[in-house]
Scaffold this active site. Structure first.
Site, PDB file in Angstrom:
ATOM      1  N   ARG A 230       7.983  -3.060  -5.801  1.00 17.14           N
ATOM      2  CA  ARG A 230       7.149  -1.862  -5.672  1.00 17.14           C
ATOM      3  C   ARG A 230       7.517  -0.878  -6.771  1.00 17.14           C
ATOM      4  NH1 ARG A 230       7.041   3.259  -2.918  1.00 17.14           N
ATOM      5  NH2 ARG A 230       4.994   3.671  -1.961  1.00 17.14           N
TER       6      ARG A 230
ATOM      7  N   SER B   9      -1.880  -3.734   4.597  1.00 17.04           N
ATOM      8  CA  SER B   9      -1.417  -2.596   5.387  1.00 17.04           C
ATOM      9  C   SER B   9      -2.482  -2.182   6.391  1.00 17.04           C
ATOM     10  CB  SER B   9      -1.102  -1.405   4.473  1.00 17.04           C
ATOM     11  OG  SER B   9       0.046  -1.646   3.697  1.00 17.04           O
TER      12      SER B   9
ATOM     13  N   LYS C  83       8.229   7.362   2.102  1.00 19.47           N
ATOM     14  CA  LYS C  83       6.881   7.882   2.342  1.00 19.47           C
ATOM     15  C   LYS C  83       6.940   8.938   3.449  1.00 19.47           C
ATOM     16  CE  LYS C  83       3.956   3.991   0.931  1.00 19.47           C
ATOM     17  NZ  LYS C  83       2.827   3.121   1.370  1.00 19.47           N
TER      18      LYS C  83
END
Length: 209
Positions: A40, A109, A139
């Site tokens: 990521r 997701s 997040k």
């Protein structure tokens, strides 16, 4: 044949890992029991992302661990990744499948929205992910999901379910009991001093197969 998806899903995020530490950190996570590795990156230019992804792809292939790229189907194709993980704003599932073919893994997701899971399964997803189950430093503004969501999804779909968001070795067992097949972890593995031991603590939450 696609691999079984169960256990620790380690997300190597360049928010925590610089260029020099990326590959050693991934290797340590695999040594600790990571069953899937995702790359990521939200900050580097394409050439750096390609270099990172190729390095991790080669490493995962040597260890027999599936390697996925977050968000970027083209990067996954360029670097020989085993698949891709798609969010709400990324390429659509059917378009990604058309490009990657049937043998690659695609995860989707679903946030805290149960209705997205059966739709993803029908459209060919290999797994779906729910979260954030707990406050997440990666997040902090992510929507929150409850463990009951895992139980409800488990009754509706057959593909593996990944739980993500603020998961620790202390709170992860309850998510597995609720129906999670994998625990996706960033900070709890890659922002730790001893990455191998951190990964082991998650891997040990899963009963032996």
């Amino acid at each position: 044949m696609k691999p079984s998806l169960r256990g620790l899903y380690a997300i190597a995020d360049t928010q925590y890992l610089d260029d020099a530490h990326l590959a050693p950190a991934v290797e340590a996570a695999i040594a600790g029991g990571a069953r899937v590795v995702q790359y990521r990156d939200k900050k580097h230019p394409p050439e750096v992302r390609r270099r990172h992804a190729r390095k991790i792809s080669d490493l995962c292939r040597r260890h027999g661990v599936p390697f996925l790229v977050n968000d970027d189907v083209a990067l996954a194709m360029e670097t020989g990744a085993d698949g891709v993980h798609l969010g709400r704003e990324d390429m659509g599932l059917r378009a990604a499948r058309a490009l990657l073919g049937d043998n690659k893994l695609i995860g989707v997701s679903c946030y805290n929205e149960l209705e997205r899971a059966p739709a993803a399964e029908r459209n060919g997803a290999d797994y779906i992910a729910f979260g954030s189950f707990f406050p997440s430093r990666t997040k902090p503004d992510a929507v929150r999901a409850a463990p009951e969501l895992l139980r409800a999804a488990r009754k509706q779909i057959r593909i593996p379910i990944v739980a993500i968001g603020g998961i620790t070795p202390e709170n992860g067992a309850a998510l597995i009991e609720a129906g999670a097949d994998m625990l996706a972890v960033i900070d709890g593995v890659f922002n730790q001093t001893d990455i191998r031991t951190a990964a082991q603590r998650y891997a040990q939450l899963f009963p032996p197969e």
